[in-house]
Write a protein that holds these residues in place. Structure first.
Motif, PDB file in Angstrom:
ATOM      1  N   ASP A  14     -53.998  24.191  16.529  1.00 15.48           N
ATOM      2  CA  ASP A  14     -54.962  24.890  15.693  1.00 15.48           C
ATOM      3  C   ASP A  14     -56.210  24.024  15.520  1.00 15.48           C
ATOM      4  N   ASP A  15     -57.142  24.489  14.710  1.00 19.57           N
ATOM      5  CA  ASP A  15     -58.422  23.778  14.564  1.00 19.57           C
ATOM      6  C   ASP A  15     -58.267  22.401  13.935  1.00 19.57           C
ATOM      7  N   ALA A  16     -57.167  22.193  13.217  1.00 16.93           N
ATOM      8  CA  ALA A  16     -56.923  20.894  12.584  1.00 16.93           C
ATOM      9  C   ALA A  16     -56.166  19.942  13.506  1.00 16.93           C
ATOM     10  N   GLY A  17     -55.818  20.409  14.701  1.00 21.04           N
ATOM     11  CA  GLY A  17     -55.074  19.570  15.644  1.00 21.04           C
ATOM     12  C   GLY A  17     -53.574  19.614  15.444  1.00 21.04           C
ATOM     13  N   SER A  18     -53.095  20.520  14.591  1.00 19.01           N
ATOM     14  CA  SER A  18     -51.657  20.616  14.324  1.00 19.01           C
ATOM     15  C   SER A  18     -50.952  21.425  15.409  1.00 19.01           C
ATOM     16  N   ARG A  19     -49.732  21.042  15.707  1.00 17.16           N
ATOM     17  CA  ARG A  19     -48.865  21.857  16.543  1.00 17.16           C
ATOM     18  C   ARG A  19     -48.446  23.078  15.736  1.00 17.16           C
ATOM     19  N   VAL A  20     -48.297  24.226  16.422  1.00 14.11           N
ATOM     20  CA  VAL A  20     -47.900  25.450  15.739  1.00 14.11           C
ATOM     21  C   VAL A  20     -46.581  25.934  16.330  1.00 14.11           C
ATOM     22  N   LEU A  21     -45.551  25.986  15.483  1.00 16.95           N
ATOM     23  CA  LEU A  21     -44.204  26.380  15.888  1.00 16.95           C
ATOM     24  C   LEU A  21     -43.909  27.786  15.375  1.00 16.95           C
ATOM     25  N   ILE A  22     -43.206  28.578  16.179  1.00 18.06           N
ATOM     26  CA  ILE A  22     -42.824  29.933  15.770  1.00 18.06           C
ATOM     27  C   ILE A  22     -41.311  30.086  15.874  1.00 18.06           C
ATOM     28  N   TYR A  23     -40.720  30.642  14.820  1.00 19.01           N
ATOM     29  CA  TYR A  23     -39.280  30.927  14.788  1.00 19.01           C
ATOM     30  C   TYR A  23     -39.097  32.420  14.536  1.00 19.01           C
ATOM     31  N   ARG A  24     -38.287  33.065  15.357  1.00 21.49           N
ATOM     32  CA  ARG A  24     -38.065  34.517  15.258  1.00 21.49           C
ATOM     33  C   ARG A  24     -36.615  34.748  14.825  1.00 21.49           C
ATOM     34  N   VAL A  25     -36.429  34.908  13.545  1.00 20.99           N
ATOM     35  CA  VAL A  25     -35.076  34.968  12.983  1.00 20.99           C
ATOM     36  C   VAL A  25     -34.286  36.141  13.555  1.00 20.99           C
ATOM     37  N   TRP A  27     -49.038  11.536  20.051  1.00 23.06           N
ATOM     38  CA  TRP A  27     -49.865  10.828  19.073  1.00 23.06           C
ATOM     39  C   TRP A  27     -50.636  11.801  18.195  1.00 23.06           C
ATOM     40  N   GLU A  28     -51.182  12.866  18.803  1.00 26.87           N
ATOM     41  CA  GLU A  28     -51.980  13.822  18.038  1.00 26.87           C
ATOM     42  C   GLU A  28     -51.126  14.543  17.003  1.00 26.87           C
ATOM     43  N   THR A  29     -49.857  14.795  17.336  1.00 27.85           N
ATOM     44  CA  THR A  29     -48.961  15.439  16.379  1.00 27.85           C
ATOM     45  C   THR A  29     -48.573  14.476  15.266  1.00 27.85           C
ATOM     46  N   GLN A  30     -48.376  13.218  15.605  1.00 29.97           N
ATOM     47  CA  GLN A  30     -48.103  12.212  14.577  1.00 29.97           C
ATOM     48  C   GLN A  30     -49.239  12.182  13.555  1.00 29.97           C
ATOM     49  N   ARG A  31     -50.445  12.342  14.052  1.00 31.13           N
ATOM     50  CA  ARG A  31     -51.617  12.249  13.184  1.00 31.13           C
ATOM     51  C   ARG A  31     -51.872  13.543  12.411  1.00 31.13           C
ATOM     52  N   ASN A  32     -51.739  14.692  13.082  1.00 25.16           N
ATOM     53  CA  ASN A  32     -52.161  15.969  12.505  1.00 25.16           C
ATOM     54  C   ASN A  32     -51.016  16.882  12.075  1.00 25.16           C
ATOM     55  N   GLY A  33     -49.778  16.486  12.353  1.00 25.89           N
ATOM     56  CA  GLY A  33     -48.634  17.225  11.860  1.00 25.89           C
ATOM     57  C   GLY A  33     -48.402  18.566  12.536  1.00 25.89           C
ATOM     58  N   LEU A  34     -47.637  19.407  11.860  1.00 19.57           N
ATOM     59  CA  LEU A  34     -47.273  20.708  12.416  1.00 19.57           C
ATOM     60  C   LEU A  34     -47.388  21.783  11.350  1.00 19.57           C
ATOM     61  N   LYS A  35     -47.458  23.022  11.846  1.00 12.62           N
ATOM     62  CA  LYS A  35     -47.400  24.200  10.989  1.00 12.62           C
ATOM     63  C   LYS A  35     -46.394  25.158  11.618  1.00 12.62           C
ATOM     64  N   ALA A  36     -45.660  25.850  10.790  1.00 15.49           N
ATOM     65  CA  ALA A  36     -44.601  26.722  11.294  1.00 15.49           C
ATOM     66  C   ALA A  36     -44.782  28.144  10.798  1.00 15.49           C
ATOM     67  N   ILE A  37     -44.518  29.082  11.694  1.00 13.27           N
ATOM     68  CA  ILE A  37     -44.518  30.503  11.359  1.00 13.27           C
ATOM     69  C   ILE A  37     -43.092  31.007  11.509  1.00 13.27           C
ATOM     70  N   PHE A  38     -42.530  31.542  10.441  1.00 18.99           N
ATOM     71  CA  PHE A  38     -41.179  32.100  10.466  1.00 18.99           C
ATOM     72  C   PHE A  38     -41.282  33.621  10.399  1.00 18.99           C
ATOM     73  N   ILE A  90     -46.358  26.236   6.068  1.00 16.19           N
ATOM     74  CA  ILE A  90     -45.207  27.080   6.395  1.00 16.19           C
ATOM     75  C   ILE A  90     -45.610  28.516   6.085  1.00 16.19           C
ATOM     76  N   HIS A  91     -45.566  29.367   7.094  1.00 12.63           N
ATOM     77  CA  HIS A  91     -46.012  30.749   6.947  1.00 12.63           C
ATOM     78  C   HIS A  91     -44.843  31.697   7.200  1.00 12.63           C
ATOM     79  N   LEU A  92     -44.537  32.524   6.219  1.00 11.86           N
ATOM     80  CA  LEU A  92     -43.445  33.482   6.316  1.00 11.86           C
ATOM     81  C   LEU A  92     -44.030  34.878   6.501  1.00 11.86           C
ATOM     82  N   ILE A  93     -43.526  35.595   7.508  1.00 14.82           N
ATOM     83  CA  ILE A  93     -43.985  36.961   7.719  1.00 14.82           C
ATOM     84  C   ILE A  93     -42.772  37.890   7.805  1.00 14.82           C
ATOM     85  N   ASN A  94     -42.993  39.150   7.479  1.00 17.36           N
ATOM     86  CA  ASN A  94     -41.933  40.164   7.518  1.00 17.36           C
ATOM     87  C   ASN A  94     -40.749  39.797   6.620  1.00 17.36           C
ATOM     88  N   GLU A  95     -41.009  39.069   5.543  1.00 17.30           N
ATOM     89  CA  GLU A  95     -39.906  38.644   4.683  1.00 17.30           C
ATOM     90  C   GLU A  95     -39.397  39.829   3.850  1.00 17.30           C
TER      91      GLU A  95
END
Length: 256
Positions: free
Chosen positions: A74-85, A113-124, A160-165
């Motif tokens: 994303d624009d902040a350099g974070s990795r974006v993970l998606i989980y499909r329950v 290294w970039e993930t160590q610095r900018n972290g992650l965001k997750a979409i569930f 942490i982003h929750l959708i269709n909850e």
């Protein structure tokens, strides 16, 4: 080492431990040491999750396109993970095995290294969440999930982003929430079923799959690409299981 650098090192070595000049460094070192201790404690106390990190142990989940990592950050350099329950069949896989998928991905992206610095965001994506899923989540597992999110893994969770909850997801979330620190609670966003626009308020449209309001690759391709990368990392993950677990991962037994 240059003589000037050597002089600086000697000067720092001669400073008292309570010197204001080295206090920030000591604080950072202490924080990292505690994180490392907590990480190894997690590995020892949660063998049902951590002992066997071979992707072949969760291949069914991966092949069901349960999980993927977006190709672009994303624009902040974070990795974006998606989980499909909805792709998790609770009759075939336990919540511990589902959690293991997250740990496998975390062990891989923490090398970046970039993930160590900018972290992650997750979409569930909680579409098709049902009571069978909810019954798998107990207070013990909730505490372990919270531990990984907060102080037992060297990755920063930026969102942490929750959708269709569904409504009956709320009791499970209520079970996890007390274990979370305030900073994590503030990073949790619930989008409901009208998420196409709201997700784009947090992520560039160009990186999101069309299923989530974006113009990037479709979600099945994202999941398949990441599964392929995980499978290519099998040898590394096998060695990691043995090095940190102290034995052959293939001989480890799951604890309930």
């Amino acid at each position: 080492m240059k003589s000037e650098e050597a002089d600086n090192v000697e000067e720092l070595n001669n400073l008292p431990v309570d010197s204001i000049r080295i206090a920030p460094y000591l604080s950072e070192l202490k924080e990292k040491a505690e994180l490392l201790i907590n990480y190894h404690k997690l590995r020892q106390e949660c063998p049902e999750i951590t002992a066997d990190l071979r992707p072949s142990s969760v291949i069914g989940l991966l092949q069901n396109n349960y999980h993927g990592v977006l190709r672009s950050r994303d624009d902040a350099g974070s990795r974006v993970l998606i989980y499909r329950v909805g792709q998790w069949n609770p009759k075939e896989f336990t919540a511990y095995e589902v959690f293991r998928v997250s740990l496998i991905t975390s062990e891989l992206i923490v090398q970046e290294w970039e993930t160590q610095r900018n972290g992650l965001k997750a979409i569930f994506d909680l579409q098709d969440w049902c009571f069978a899923h909810a019954l798998q989540i107990n207070p013990s597992l909730a505490k372990k999930i919270s531990s990984v999110l907060t102080d037992s893994f060297p990755l920063k969770v930026r969102g942490i982003h929750l959708i269709n909850e569904p409504i009956f997801f709320r009791p499970v979330f209520a079970m996890i929430r007390p274990f979370l620190p305030d900073k994590i609670k503030q990073r949790i966003h619930m989008h409901g079923s009208s998420y196409a626009q709201s997700l784009c308020d947090y992520f560039p449209k160009a990186i999101l799959p069309p299923e989530y309001g974006g113009t990037g690759p479709i979600i099945d391709e994202v999941c398949q690409d990441w599964t392929e990368y995980i499978m290519q990392s099998e040898d590394y993950l096998q060695r990691l299981s043995i090095d940190l677990g102290g034995g052959d991962a293939s001989q480890s037994s799951a604890c309930e």
